[in-house]
Motif scaffolding. Sequence first.
Motif, PDB file in Angstrom:
ATOM      1  N   VAL A  49       0.823  -1.201   0.000  1.00 30.82           N
ATOM      2  CA  VAL A  49       0.000   0.000   0.000  1.00 30.82           C
ATOM      3  C   VAL A  49       0.862   1.258   0.000  1.00 30.82           C
ATOM      4  CG1 VAL A  49      -1.832   1.234   1.205  1.00 30.82           C
ATOM      5  CG2 VAL A  49      -1.778  -1.282   1.255  1.00 30.82           C
ATOM      6  N   VAL A  50       0.537   2.184  -0.898  1.00 30.03           N
ATOM      7  CA  VAL A  50       1.239   3.464  -1.009  1.00 30.03           C
ATOM      8  C   VAL A  50       0.382   4.540  -0.334  1.00 30.03           C
ATOM      9  CG1 VAL A  50       2.273   5.137  -2.578  1.00 30.03           C
ATOM     10  CG2 VAL A  50       2.184   2.708  -3.223  1.00 30.03           C
ATOM     11  N   PRO A  51       0.873   5.186   0.730  1.00 28.57           N
ATOM     12  CA  PRO A  51       0.048   6.170   1.446  1.00 28.57           C
ATOM     13  C   PRO A  51      -0.412   7.354   0.606  1.00 28.57           C
ATOM     14  CG  PRO A  51       1.859   5.453   2.838  1.00 28.57           C
ATOM     15  CD  PRO A  51       2.119   4.873   1.470  1.00 28.57           C
ATOM     16  N   ASP A  52       0.420   7.824  -0.341  1.00 30.43           N
ATOM     17  CA  ASP A  52       0.040   8.984  -1.163  1.00 30.43           C
ATOM     18  C   ASP A  52       0.764   8.883  -2.499  1.00 30.43           C
ATOM     19  OD1 ASP A  52      -0.853  11.361  -2.183  1.00 30.43           O
ATOM     20  OD2 ASP A  52       0.180  12.636  -0.733  1.00 30.43           O
ATOM     21  N   HIS A  53       0.211   8.094  -3.403  1.00 32.65           N
ATOM     22  CA  HIS A  53       0.880   7.776  -4.668  1.00 32.65           C
ATOM     23  C   HIS A  53       1.162   9.035  -5.477  1.00 32.65           C
ATOM     24  CE1 HIS A  53       1.249   4.292  -7.766  1.00 32.65           C
ATOM     25  NE2 HIS A  53       2.226   5.162  -7.894  1.00 32.65           N
ATOM     26  N   TRP A  54       2.466   9.303  -5.673  1.00 36.98           N
ATOM     27  CA  TRP A  54       2.958  10.465  -6.415  1.00 36.98           C
ATOM     28  C   TRP A  54       2.429  11.786  -5.855  1.00 36.98           C
ATOM     29  CZ3 TRP A  54       5.709  10.830 -11.391  1.00 36.98           C
ATOM     30  CH2 TRP A  54       6.406   9.649 -11.694  1.00 36.98           C
ATOM     31  N   GLY A  83       6.617   2.346   0.589  1.00 37.37           N
ATOM     32  CA  GLY A  83       7.072   3.714   0.405  1.00 37.37           C
ATOM     33  C   GLY A  83       6.090   4.712   0.994  1.00 37.37           C
ATOM     34  N   TRP A  84       6.189   5.942   0.529  1.00 40.09           N
ATOM     35  CA  TRP A  84       5.208   6.973   0.891  1.00 40.09           C
ATOM     36  C   TRP A  84       4.590   7.559  -0.372  1.00 40.09           C
ATOM     37  CZ3 TRP A  84       2.915   8.521   5.361  1.00 40.09           C
ATOM     38  CH2 TRP A  84       2.100   9.664   5.279  1.00 40.09           C
ATOM     39  N   TYR A  85       5.451   8.073  -1.257  1.00 33.86           N
ATOM     40  CA  TYR A  85       4.971   8.655  -2.513  1.00 33.86           C
ATOM     41  C   TYR A  85       5.142   7.713  -3.709  1.00 33.86           C
ATOM     42  CZ  TYR A  85       5.134  13.118  -0.022  1.00 33.86           C
ATOM     43  OH  TYR A  85       4.934  14.137   0.876  1.00 33.86           O
ATOM     44  N   HIS A  86       6.057   6.729  -3.595  1.00 33.24           N
ATOM     45  CA  HIS A  86       6.408   5.862  -4.723  1.00 33.24           C
ATOM     46  C   HIS A  86       7.000   6.691  -5.865  1.00 33.24           C
ATOM     47  CE1 HIS A  86       6.293   2.376  -7.400  1.00 33.24           C
ATOM     48  NE2 HIS A  86       5.802   1.636  -6.413  1.00 33.24           N
ATOM     49  N   ARG A  87       7.635   7.789  -5.534  1.00 32.69           N
ATOM     50  CA  ARG A  87       8.232   8.664  -6.545  1.00 32.69           C
ATOM     51  C   ARG A  87       9.622   9.076  -6.092  1.00 32.69           C
ATOM     52  NH1 ARG A  87       5.556  14.269  -8.958  1.00 32.69           N
ATOM     53  NH2 ARG A  87       7.069  14.561 -10.651  1.00 32.69           N
ATOM     54  N   ASP A  88      10.572   8.981  -6.986  1.00 30.65           N
ATOM     55  CA  ASP A  88      11.963   9.316  -6.690  1.00 30.65           C
ATOM     56  C   ASP A  88      12.248  10.728  -7.187  1.00 30.65           C
ATOM     57  OD1 ASP A  88      14.660   9.437  -6.276  1.00 30.65           O
ATOM     58  OD2 ASP A  88      15.192   7.909  -7.760  1.00 30.65           O
ATOM     59  N   THR A  89      12.532  11.619  -6.256  1.00 30.92           N
ATOM     60  CA  THR A  89      12.841  13.002  -6.626  1.00 30.92           C
ATOM     61  C   THR A  89      14.303  13.348  -6.340  1.00 30.92           C
ATOM     62  OG1 THR A  89      12.105  13.768  -4.437  1.00 30.92           O
ATOM     63  CG2 THR A  89      10.466  13.777  -6.215  1.00 30.92           C
ATOM     64  N   GLY A  90      15.110  12.355  -5.992  1.00 34.58           N
ATOM     65  CA  GLY A  90      16.498  12.602  -5.642  1.00 34.58           C
ATOM     66  C   GLY A  90      17.420  12.564  -6.850  1.00 34.58           C
ATOM     67  N   THR A  91      18.672  12.870  -6.619  1.00 33.20           N
ATOM     68  CA  THR A  91      19.715  12.747  -7.623  1.00 33.20           C
ATOM     69  C   THR A  91      20.652  11.617  -7.205  1.00 33.20           C
ATOM     70  OG1 THR A  91      21.046  14.423  -6.467  1.00 33.20           O
ATOM     71  CG2 THR A  91      19.613  15.177  -8.248  1.00 33.20           C
ATOM     72  N   ALA A 118      14.243   8.900   5.354  1.00 31.83           N
ATOM     73  CA  ALA A 118      13.688   7.559   5.152  1.00 31.83           C
ATOM     74  C   ALA A 118      12.982   7.081   6.413  1.00 31.83           C
ATOM     75  CB  ALA A 118      14.796   6.590   4.757  1.00 31.83           C
ATOM     76  N   GLU A 119      13.588   7.317   7.563  1.00 32.79           N
ATOM     77  CA  GLU A 119      12.970   6.899   8.825  1.00 32.79           C
ATOM     78  C   GLU A 119      11.666   7.646   9.062  1.00 32.79           C
ATOM     79  OE1 GLU A 119      13.893   6.874  13.632  1.00 32.79           O
ATOM     80  OE2 GLU A 119      15.578   6.886  12.213  1.00 32.79           O
ATOM     81  N   GLY A 125       4.308   6.553   7.632  1.00 28.76           N
ATOM     82  CA  GLY A 125       3.506   5.655   6.803  1.00 28.76           C
ATOM     83  C   GLY A 125       2.972   4.477   7.592  1.00 28.76           C
ATOM     84  N   ARG A 126       3.823   3.900   8.435  1.00 30.19           N
ATOM     85  CA  ARG A 126       3.371   2.776   9.256  1.00 30.19           C
ATOM     86  C   ARG A 126       2.279   3.223  10.218  1.00 30.19           C
ATOM     87  NH1 ARG A 126       7.733  -0.520  12.727  1.00 30.19           N
ATOM     88  NH2 ARG A 126       7.974   1.525  13.687  1.00 30.19           N
TER      89      ARG A 126
END
Length: 252
Positions: A49-54, A83-91, A118-119, A125-126
């Motif tokens: 389950v993704v708490p807030d997809h994208w 995850g939380w967003y299931h979206r990677d915004t990092g470099t 991450a924590e 999310g948990r």
Amino acid sequence: MFATAYPTAMSTRMLLASIHDVGPRSESAFDALQARFAELGVERPALLVVPDHWGEAPIRPGTRFATRLRSLAEEGHEIFLHGWYHRDTGTHSGVANFKAKHMTAGEGEFLGLGAIEAERRIREGRALLEDIIGRAVTGFVAPAWLYGEGAHAALRATGIALAEDHWRVWNPVTGAVLAKSPVITWASRTRMRRWSSLAVAAAARAVPLPKVMRLAVHPGDATSPELLASISATLASMLKTHRPARYAELQP
């Protein structure tokens, strides 16, 4: 309710089936995938389950979807934080940059996160999901099965007892590997990825399988008759030698 009696050899061989990216935006695809699983004999796949997809589909307590999610947990579906967003915004750089470009389409959320962020996402999310389902989540699976060092540190700090990547299921607290096997999954993003995933699934139907097998589907799979046919054939083949099982059964 009576437990299904399996032949002794099959009772020790387990199939862990899961539906990924569960959330309000994927509900119709989830319905189709769950129905296909049930038709073939897997009535309660694990749900990631993704708490807030994208950042576009938040799960909020008290909503119809939250109520449904609680019912699914009560029916026996294992619930994983995905995850939380299931979206990677990092470099990224080095090996992480290769993984981010070639192993996912901008969805490796936990690949580049630092330990603190991450924590935070894992804890929040948990807490959200456990408040909704009224019980502990079974574990955590990073989007695209991609983890950076920060994610590994966060899993240890939060006491998550079960996680998985492409090749293993393990206990992040103790470091114990609970199962080693590839996860069979499908890709709908490009023609080449579809062909590749179909070829891997076909190979899995033709070779001896490890004691524990994992099979995972995603909402995009429900849009392709070709992928759905492959999923059905692969699942039916695996169920000849492996029984539907729960991740919790891997814990000592």
